[in-house]
Write a protein that holds these residues in place. Structure first.
Motif, short mmCIF file in Angstrom:
data_model
loop_
_atom_site.label_atom_id
_atom_site.label_comp_id
_atom_site.label_asym_id
_atom_site.label_seq_id
_atom_site.Cartn_x
_atom_site.Cartn_y
_atom_site.Cartn_z
N LEU A 350 0.65 -1.27 0.26
CA LEU A 350 0.16 -0.07 -0.09
C LEU A 350 1.32 1.39 0.19
CD1 LEU A 350 -3.17 -0.94 2.55
CD2 LEU A 350 -2.86 -0.99 0.05
N GLU A 351 2.17 1.30 0.37
CA GLU A 351 3.21 2.68 0.12
C GLU A 351 2.32 3.35 1.11
OE1 GLU A 351 3.70 3.53 -4.32
OE2 GLU A 351 4.31 1.44 -4.45
N PRO A 352 2.47 3.05 2.53
CA PRO A 352 2.05 4.14 3.00
C PRO A 352 3.73 5.08 4.03
CG PRO A 352 2.58 2.08 4.62
CD PRO A 352 2.64 1.97 3.37
N PRO A 353 3.30 6.39 3.91
CA PRO A 353 4.57 7.65 4.13
C PRO A 353 5.48 6.99 5.20
CG PRO A 353 2.79 8.45 4.12
CD PRO A 353 1.92 6.82 4.29
N PRO A 354 6.77 7.64 4.82
CA PRO A 354 7.45 6.86 5.77
C PRO A 354 7.24 6.95 7.17
CG PRO A 354 8.90 6.83 3.69
CD PRO A 354 7.26 7.68 3.66
N GLY A 355 7.18 6.30 8.51
CA GLY A 355 7.43 6.91 9.73
C GLY A 355 6.07 6.77 10.21
N VAL A 356 4.88 6.86 9.18
CA VAL A 356 3.76 7.60 10.05
C VAL A 356 3.00 6.04 10.35
CG1 VAL A 356 1.07 7.78 8.81
CG2 VAL A 356 3.71 9.19 7.77
N PRO A 357 2.52 6.50 11.54
CA PRO A 357 1.87 5.05 11.87
C PRO A 357 1.05 4.37 11.44
CG PRO A 357 1.52 6.82 13.59
CD PRO A 357 2.33 7.29 12.10
N CYS A 358 0.32 3.14 11.58
CA CYS A 358 -0.36 2.84 10.58
C CYS A 358 -0.71 1.14 11.76
CB CYS A 358 -0.07 1.32 9.63
SG CYS A 358 1.12 2.76 8.07
N VAL A 359 -2.30 0.93 11.20
CA VAL A 359 -2.75 0.17 12.59
C VAL A 359 -3.67 -0.99 10.81
CG1 VAL A 359 -5.19 0.13 13.31
CG2 VAL A 359 -3.93 2.14 13.86
N LEU A 360 -3.61 -1.49 11.17
CA LEU A 360 -3.81 -3.15 10.20
C LEU A 360 -5.16 -3.47 10.34
CD1 LEU A 360 -3.05 -4.69 7.81
CD2 LEU A 360 -1.70 -5.84 8.89
N VAL A 361 -6.52 -3.37 9.59
CA VAL A 361 -7.77 -3.45 9.92
C VAL A 361 -8.22 -5.02 8.90
CG1 VAL A 361 -10.10 -3.22 10.01
CG2 VAL A 361 -8.67 -1.21 10.92
N LEU A 362 -7.83 -5.76 9.57
CA LEU A 362 -8.61 -7.13 8.56
C LEU A 362 -10.36 -7.13 8.55
CD1 LEU A 362 -6.14 -10.09 9.84
CD2 LEU A 362 -5.79 -7.83 8.19
N CYS A 379 1.40 -8.64 13.70
CA CYS A 379 2.65 -7.68 12.22
C CYS A 379 2.95 -6.95 12.22
CB CYS A 379 1.44 -6.96 11.49
SG CYS A 379 2.56 -6.21 9.52
N GLY A 380 4.29 -7.23 13.14
CA GLY A 380 5.88 -6.32 13.97
C GLY A 380 5.25 -6.01 15.59
N ALA A 381 5.27 -4.12 14.44
CA ALA A 381 4.93 -3.28 15.51
C ALA A 381 4.10 -2.65 15.26
CB ALA A 381 5.60 -2.09 15.90
N THR A 382 3.44 -3.12 13.90
CA THR A 382 1.77 -2.23 13.75
C THR A 382 0.91 -3.03 14.38
OG1 THR A 382 3.30 -1.79 11.68
CG2 THR A 382 0.00 -2.05 11.80
N PRO A 383 -0.29 -2.62 15.14
CA PRO A 383 -1.40 -2.38 15.89
C PRO A 383 -2.36 -3.72 14.49
CG PRO A 383 -1.06 -0.79 16.37
CD PRO A 383 -0.09 -0.97 15.29
N VAL A 384 -2.53 -5.06 15.10
CA VAL A 384 -3.88 -5.54 13.48
C VAL A 384 -5.08 -6.11 14.42
CG1 VAL A 384 -3.74 -7.73 12.71
CG2 VAL A 384 -1.99 -6.49 13.23
N THR A 385 -5.88 -5.35 14.24
CA THR A 385 -7.62 -6.02 15.32
C THR A 385 -8.01 -6.62 13.89
OG1 THR A 385 -8.45 -3.40 13.98
CG2 THR A 385 -7.50 -3.46 16.55
N LEU A 386 -8.82 -7.76 13.94
CA LEU A 386 -9.63 -8.29 13.31
C LEU A 386 -11.24 -7.87 13.39
CD1 LEU A 386 -9.27 -11.75 13.91
CD2 LEU A 386 -8.80 -11.09 11.74
N LEU A 387 -12.24 -7.01 12.45
CA LEU A 387 -13.18 -6.37 12.40
C LEU A 387 -14.48 -7.47 11.44
CD1 LEU A 387 -14.41 -3.96 12.86
CD2 LEU A 387 -13.27 -2.37 10.99
N SER A 388 -15.24 -6.92 11.69
CA SER A 388 -16.54 -7.78 10.85
C SER A 388 -17.51 -5.84 10.72
CB SER A 388 -17.68 -8.20 11.32
OG SER A 388 -18.87 -8.40 10.22
N CYS A 389 -17.16 -5.02 9.95
CA CYS A 389 -18.55 -4.36 9.00
C CYS A 389 -19.25 -4.54 8.74
CB CYS A 389 -17.69 -3.38 8.64
SG CYS A 389 -15.95 -2.63 8.35
N HIS A 390 -19.98 -5.94 8.93
CA HIS A 390 -21.13 -6.01 8.84
C HIS A 390 -22.12 -6.33 9.80
CE1 HIS A 390 -24.41 -8.48 6.68
NE2 HIS A 390 -23.92 -9.38 7.82
N THR A 391 -21.55 -6.85 10.81
CA THR A 391 -21.63 -6.96 12.43
C THR A 391 -21.80 -6.64 13.49
OG1 THR A 391 -20.53 -9.04 12.83
CG2 THR A 391 -21.79 -9.54 11.71
N GLY A 392 -19.99 -5.40 12.66
CA GLY A 392 -19.69 -4.77 13.92
C GLY A 392 -18.76 -5.41 15.22
#
Length: 497
Positions: A350-362, A379-392
């Protein structure tokens, strides 16, 4: 409409630029405005400030007697020309200098119906010597009379615009003068160091002025430079909190970016379709997440697009991504391996900007079914969350992660030294630190590390650097060079403040 018409008509007769509308303290005319904001309300506050405010109060109450200072009194409020009763409300008298502006001030607390407010404003406009206030003119007069400094005035403006709890806390600290007091403390230390240095220049040959003076000046300057540079290394926390953290939802097409946008907005703000490439433009909304402001953008899916309209959408998405303070990278959990290596590769694509924090939403966690995939993916130091936008499912966890990221970016507005909320604060402090760094260098500009011996090179040049540093601090509070920033600061105030 009647209220707006009354204000426009009065302002048309008296319109002038803000810089010329306010004359030096003691010679200004009298201004008035609705200070409680437009619209129907229970009570509206109309304020007048200036030498004619006492006469205006007497004219509208129909009596030469005014209430004791700072004591509310119930009065009939009348049109000074027709003597018609406009309302019955409370009036307050604030003789200067013990008022918000430092001038004589009067307030009328009337019923908040538009017809009542319009009638009272028109009546004030007919009092000789009164004119409608320009935006921010009450606060500008308070600044000119020394009731608050420029940093405090900016804090007041930010307090009026605050939409979240953290913004309110930060603005209140600035309005109460914490940044101004810090700058004045630094300025006093600089003034003392400059006085000692100039005394050595003038009387250095006298035995009453010892070489120890130079060493002490050097120690003071070094300490000030360290403190100011530490203040500058705040990661723009104050500016981010004031303006809002720019968060961009990014990811491939059809992974649920717009669904996530709608879920966080709690309304159908973006079109959602199973067809890939539906989002073509950037949608933006400001949210309150855990008391912090989040400026959230929904963007087009990142892929090589052949359709010219979608291609433009992808271009805009990448442009917005490059400006992000925080990236919410969305992936389809059913089409990516939950291993750190695979997730890291998908995020890098996705080429996020260098040094900008990311949150990975699955997203699409509801489609995992009984496959038994573990929710504890990393995913290393990147926070990862599991989500269902359909059910919340997973939304509370995502909001908690977002709040943590916002706290890291903006800090606690109640702890530590006051943040720098304006780019001009950083600019002036940076110029101050640069002048202090040049302290002790010769005319050649060679490195001037000041040793404990107090050897600071050309004393006259060193003294001039201290004067420059002190001048930059004064520009933050408005002690020097305020005129060029007055229009910028006060033009965004509402009328009545």
């Amino acid at each position: 409409m009647a209220l707006r018409g009354a204000v426009r008509a009065a302002r048309g007769r008296w319109a002038r630029p803000l810089s010329s509308a306010v004359t030096p303290a003691g010679t200004g005319d009298t201004i008035f405005a609705l200070s409680s904001g437009p619209g129907r309300c229970g009570v509206a506050v109309i304020r007048a400030s200036g030498p004619g405010s006492r006469g205006a109060l007497q004219s509208l109450t129909g009596t030469p007697e005014i209430p004791p200072p700072r004591v509310m009194a119930l009065r009939h409020i009348r049109d000074p020309q027709s003597a018609e009763t406009l309302d019955r409300g409370l009036v307050v008298w604030f003789p200067g200098p013990r008022s918000f502006t430092g001038e004589d001030c009067a307030e009328l607390h009337v019923h908040g119906g538009p017809a009542v407010v319009s009638g009272v404003l028109q009546a004030l406009g007919r009092v000789p010597g009164l004119r409608p206030a320009e935006p921010g003119e009450f606060t500008l007069r308070a600044f000119r009379r020394g009731k608050l400094d420029l940093a405090a005035a900016e804090g007041l403006r930010d307090l009026l615009a605050a939409r979240t709890e953290a913004q309110r806390r930060q603005a209140l600290r600035h309005m109460e003068g914490e940044l101004g007091r810090l700058c004045r403390r630094w300025s006093r230390a600089l003034t003392q160091a400059l006085a000692h240095l100039e005394a050595f220049i003038d009387f250095g040959e006298d035995e009453d002025v010892e070489e120890e003076v130079l060493r002490q000046v050097a120690v003071t300057v070094r300490a000030l430079e360290r403190d100011i540079r530490a203040q500058l290394r705040d990661g723009r926390r104050g500016e981010l909190l004031r303006a809002g953290v720019r968060a961009v939802i990014a990811g491939p097409p059809n992974v649920g970016k717009s669904s996530l946008f709608n879920l966080l907005c709690r309304r159908p703000a973006a079109i959602v379709s199973p067809m890939a490439g539906t989002t073509r433009d950037v949608l933006e909304v400001t949210l309150d997440i855990g008391g912090y402001p989040l400026v959230l953008s929904d963007t087009a899916g990142l892929r090589h697009a052949t359709d010219p309209v979608e291609h433009e959408g992808v271009t805009r998405a990448r442009a917005r991504l490059s400006q992000a303070d925080l990236v919410l990278a969305v992936l389809d959990v059913t089409s990516v391996s939950p291993t750190p290596v695979a997730l890291g590769a998908a995020l890098a694509a996705l080429e996020p900007p260098p040094g900008v924090p990311c949150v990975l939403v699955l997203n699409k966690a509801d489609l995992l079914g009984g496959h038994g995939r573990s929710p504890s993916v990393t995913c290393g130091a990147t926070p990862v969350t599991l989500l269902s936008c359909h059910t919340g499912q997973g939304l509370p966890e995502l909001l908690e992660v977002l709040t943590q990221q916002l706290v890291q970016l903006c800090g606690d507005p109640l702890s530590g030294s006051p943040s720098l909320t304006q780019s001009r604060h950083s600019r002036h402090l940076g110029a101050c630190a640069a002048a202090l760094a040049r302290f002790g260098r010769g005319d050649s500009g060679d490195s001037g590390d000041i040793g404990d011996s107090g050897d600071i090179g050309d004393l006259a040049v060193a003294a001039e650097q201290l004067r420059l540093a002190r001048r930059e601090l004064g520009r933050i509070t408005g002690q020097v060079g305020a005129e060029e920033v007055l229009e910028i600061i006060f033009r965004d105030f509402c009328v009545g403040k």
